[in-house]
Design an enzyme around this catalytic site. Sequence first.
Site, PDB file in Angstrom:
ATOM      1  N   ASP A 290       5.063 -22.045  17.665  1.00  0.00           N
ATOM      2  CA  ASP A 290       5.927 -21.260  16.782  1.00  0.00           C
ATOM      3  C   ASP A 290       7.026 -22.112  16.146  1.00  0.00           C
ATOM      4  O   ASP A 290       7.438 -21.845  15.017  1.00  0.00           O
ATOM      5  CB  ASP A 290       6.573 -20.108  17.580  1.00  0.00           C
ATOM      6  CG  ASP A 290       7.385 -19.178  16.690  1.00  0.00           C
ATOM      7  OD1 ASP A 290       6.856 -18.758  15.638  1.00  0.00           O
ATOM      8  OD2 ASP A 290       8.545 -18.882  17.023  1.00  0.00           O
TER       9      ASP A 290
ATOM     10  N   HIS B 173       8.834 -26.429  12.289  1.00  0.00           N
ATOM     11  CA  HIS B 173      10.242 -26.729  11.992  1.00  0.00           C
ATOM     12  C   HIS B 173      10.718 -28.058  12.599  1.00  0.00           C
ATOM     13  O   HIS B 173      11.265 -28.905  11.903  1.00  0.00           O
ATOM     14  CB  HIS B 173      11.150 -25.610  12.507  1.00  0.00           C
ATOM     15  CG  HIS B 173      10.813 -24.252  11.966  1.00  0.00           C
ATOM     16  ND1 HIS B 173      10.440 -24.049  10.657  1.00  0.00           N
ATOM     17  CD2 HIS B 173      10.793 -23.037  12.543  1.00  0.00           C
ATOM     18  CE1 HIS B 173      10.214 -22.757  10.472  1.00  0.00           C
ATOM     19  NE2 HIS B 173      10.414 -22.127  11.598  1.00  0.00           N
TER      20      HIS B 173
ATOM     21  N   ARG C 158       0.818  -1.231   0.000  1.00  0.00           N
ATOM     22  CA  ARG C 158       0.000   0.000   0.000  1.00  0.00           C
ATOM     23  C   ARG C 158       0.843   1.269   0.000  1.00  0.00           C
ATOM     24  O   ARG C 158       0.343   2.337  -0.282  1.00  0.00           O
ATOM     25  CB  ARG C 158      -0.889   0.042   1.251  1.00  0.00           C
ATOM     26  CG  ARG C 158      -1.989  -0.984   1.289  1.00  0.00           C
ATOM     27  CD  ARG C 158      -2.550  -1.072   2.688  1.00  0.00           C
ATOM     28  NE  ARG C 158      -1.465  -1.267   3.660  1.00  0.00           N
ATOM     29  CZ  ARG C 158      -1.617  -1.307   4.971  1.00  0.00           C
ATOM     30  NH1 ARG C 158      -2.806  -1.163   5.501  1.00  0.00           N
ATOM     31  NH2 ARG C 158      -0.579  -1.488   5.780  1.00  0.00           N
TER      32      ARG C 158
HETATM   33  P1  NAP Z   1       5.659  -6.825   7.761  1.00  0.00           P
HETATM   34  O1  NAP Z   1       7.045  -6.349   7.907  1.00  0.00           O
HETATM   35  O2  NAP Z   1       4.608  -6.328   8.705  1.00  0.00           O
HETATM   36  O3  NAP Z   1       5.207  -6.487   6.278  1.00  0.00           O
HETATM   37  C1  NAP Z   1       3.885  -6.626   5.841  1.00  0.00           C
HETATM   38  C2  NAP Z   1       3.807  -6.223   4.379  1.00  0.00           C
HETATM   39  O4  NAP Z   1       2.448  -6.321   3.973  1.00  0.00           O
HETATM   40  C3  NAP Z   1       4.269  -4.815   4.103  1.00  0.00           C
HETATM   41  O5  NAP Z   1       4.922  -4.784   2.850  1.00  0.00           O
HETATM   42  C4  NAP Z   1       2.953  -4.062   4.026  1.00  0.00           C
HETATM   43  O6  NAP Z   1       3.169  -2.925   3.239  1.00  0.00           O
HETATM   44  C5  NAP Z   1       2.072  -5.087   3.354  1.00  0.00           C
HETATM   45  N1  NAP Z   1       0.640  -4.901   3.601  1.00  0.00           N
HETATM   46  C6  NAP Z   1       0.014  -4.836   4.806  1.00  0.00           C
HETATM   47  N2  NAP Z   1      -1.314  -4.651   4.619  1.00  0.00           N
HETATM   48  C7  NAP Z   1      -1.527  -4.616   3.285  1.00  0.00           C
HETATM   49  C8  NAP Z   1      -2.684  -4.457   2.475  1.00  0.00           C
HETATM   50  N3  NAP Z   1      -3.897  -4.290   3.004  1.00  0.00           N
HETATM   51  N4  NAP Z   1      -2.535  -4.461   1.141  1.00  0.00           N
HETATM   52  C9  NAP Z   1      -1.305  -4.614   0.583  1.00  0.00           C
HETATM   53  N5  NAP Z   1      -0.185  -4.789   1.298  1.00  0.00           N
HETATM   54  C10 NAP Z   1      -0.291  -4.776   2.637  1.00  0.00           C
HETATM   55  O7  NAP Z   1       5.568  -8.411   7.811  1.00  0.00           O
HETATM   56  P2  NAP Z   1       6.746  -9.463   7.482  1.00  0.00           P
HETATM   57  O8  NAP Z   1       7.559  -9.643   8.695  1.00  0.00           O
HETATM   58  O9  NAP Z   1       7.395  -9.099   6.204  1.00  0.00           O
HETATM   59  O10 NAP Z   1       5.907 -10.825   7.319  1.00  0.00           O
HETATM   60  C11 NAP Z   1       5.203 -11.149   6.136  1.00  0.00           C
HETATM   61  C12 NAP Z   1       4.663 -12.570   6.270  1.00  0.00           C
HETATM   62  O11 NAP Z   1       5.757 -13.459   6.434  1.00  0.00           O
HETATM   63  C13 NAP Z   1       3.768 -12.775   7.501  1.00  0.00           C
HETATM   64  O12 NAP Z   1       2.801 -13.756   7.185  1.00  0.00           O
HETATM   65  C14 NAP Z   1       4.743 -13.334   8.533  1.00  0.00           C
HETATM   66  O13 NAP Z   1       4.091 -14.127   9.489  1.00  0.00           O
HETATM   67  C15 NAP Z   1       5.631 -14.183   7.649  1.00  0.00           C
HETATM   68  N6  NAP Z   1       6.972 -14.432   8.186  1.00  0.00           N
HETATM   69  C16 NAP Z   1       7.839 -13.409   8.404  1.00  0.00           C
HETATM   70  C17 NAP Z   1       9.114 -13.676   8.868  1.00  0.00           C
HETATM   71  C18 NAP Z   1      10.120 -12.572   9.084  1.00  0.00           C
HETATM   72  O14 NAP Z   1      11.261 -12.905   9.393  1.00  0.00           O
HETATM   73  N7  NAP Z   1       9.770 -11.318   8.924  1.00  0.00           N
HETATM   74  C19 NAP Z   1       9.505 -14.992   9.132  1.00  0.00           C
HETATM   75  C20 NAP Z   1       8.599 -16.027   8.900  1.00  0.00           C
HETATM   76  C21 NAP Z   1       7.345 -15.721   8.419  1.00  0.00           C
HETATM   77  P3  NAP Z   1       2.277  -1.598   3.333  1.00  0.00           P
HETATM   78  O15 NAP Z   1       2.155  -1.248   4.766  1.00  0.00           O
HETATM   79  O16 NAP Z   1       3.045  -0.630   2.498  1.00  0.00           O
HETATM   80  O17 NAP Z   1       0.985  -1.954   2.711  1.00  0.00           O
END
Ligand code: NAP
Length: 484
Positions: A235, A240, A51
Amino acid sequence: MVARVIPVDPFDLVIFGGTGDLARRKIVPGLYRRFRDGQMPPEARIIAAARSEIDRGAFRQFAAEAVEEFVPQDRRDARSISDFLDRLEYVKVDIHGSEGWPELAALIRPDVVRAFYFSVAPGLFGDLARRLHAHDIADGDCRVVVEKPFGNDLATARALNATLAEHFSEGQVYRIDHYLGKETVQNLMAVRFANILFEPLWNAQYVDHVQITVAETVGVAGRGAYYDEAGAMRDMVQNHLMQLLCLIAMEPPFRFEPDAVRDEKLKVIRALDPVEPRDIVRGQYRAGNGCASYAEDVGNDDSLTESFIALRVHVANWRWKGTPFYLRTGKRLRARASEIAVTFREPPHSIFGEGEGWKENVLVIRLQPNEGMKLRVMIKEPGPGGMRLKDVPLDMSFAEALGEHGADIPDAYERLIMDVIRGNQTLFMRGDEVEAAWAWTDPVVAEWQAREDRPEPYDAGSSGPEDALMLMHRDGRRWREISP
Ligand code: NAP
């Protein structure tokens, strides 16, 4: 040794959540490394969607910074970074809204592999799948990649599977457990099934027990709200550690292909006995060593969530009857270390007499850090003085054994994303596997929730609670030391 890089077909990869933490730390740097290695064809394109009000230039800047931060200096260069950035696009899309979808649809090419990475909160998956179809972006050939957590119990996992199934066939869904993308984990299958040496011994008759450890030094700060709902069992163990257990315990698949491998893993999960409360130790780290306590990290003084868990698990089938699997994982432990240790039984008769320094043969499969394998074997201690035995490791560090290429082991994410493009689901979890894992996990969690079980405190920087040691001691065994 020269690495053989097989280029993949041209593709459009859309990363929903392309500006998020996972994209920054793992997906974008991983794609760059595959690009630099020559695996991506010139026609490949990566489209980030989120977004944020940014343009393509700002997204490229974000990607350039991600590469700089997360790819080591000797594995990147200005020329290839610039060429890689040319492949990136950005589209502003709100998954809940109608804005941006026509632009995205116009960008995607019908005649290349199309993959959609759902790197957003799981609560958005349903809407995302619906909109992809409403805008004719996703058809029967495209692939979708979904991240953990895949539900937080059986009911939510089923609901998530049902939502995805409304729009995609199982053959299109790639559920990531990045542990399966690790080089050593795949090597575990190679060691078991490409050598005659181990398989005849790989059963309860010869294996005394198996230890699986995933130890972290970090706490939960930064993701406290999520973690306090989940805990170590949901978790880490449900996904894992369970996947590692499956690869150790499964029967040989008839072929190394997706459903053959996943069928065998599923049988292991279904064969798991329910865990007795006496076979579970839950812990929570307390303040110390300059670190805040778990309760402070999650902002909840009354939290009953475990940041550490140790379990004794039984696989109830012919192969494993009588061989316990000990699993443990936790935060704020003494070192960051993930490993599987298969401890073999003692020889039926010692021709050298008792107590001559004999130790069990142990096969240690090290996932991180220093990926590799070690087999501890007995030899004669050199020198005069009769027959004294000594255990020494037959050591295969990948970095050493494979030379320069070994030092450049691909990160799990880059391998898994390339597998998505190739259409190979072997290293991804099938829907029924995930559900079976929750079906085993749910009653265990429900049982301790019902009796309001309080986790045992442990010191930051330790090996976990005392009772975890007792879990092994009472069986006359010991945990391996957690060492980096
Ligand atoms: P994050 O940092 O909160 O990023 C979320 C992303 O989603 C941002 O790019 C956000 O961008 C976008 N977003 C949120 N609402 C949106 C909407 N309504 N429309 C379009 N885009 C939207 O989360 P993350 O850590 O990257 O995690 C992403 C996924 O991977 C999650 O399911 C998480 O559980 C999983 N995961 C993450 C990790 C990790 O290390 N980070 C590890 C394992 C799994 P905008 O705000 O610009 O829209």
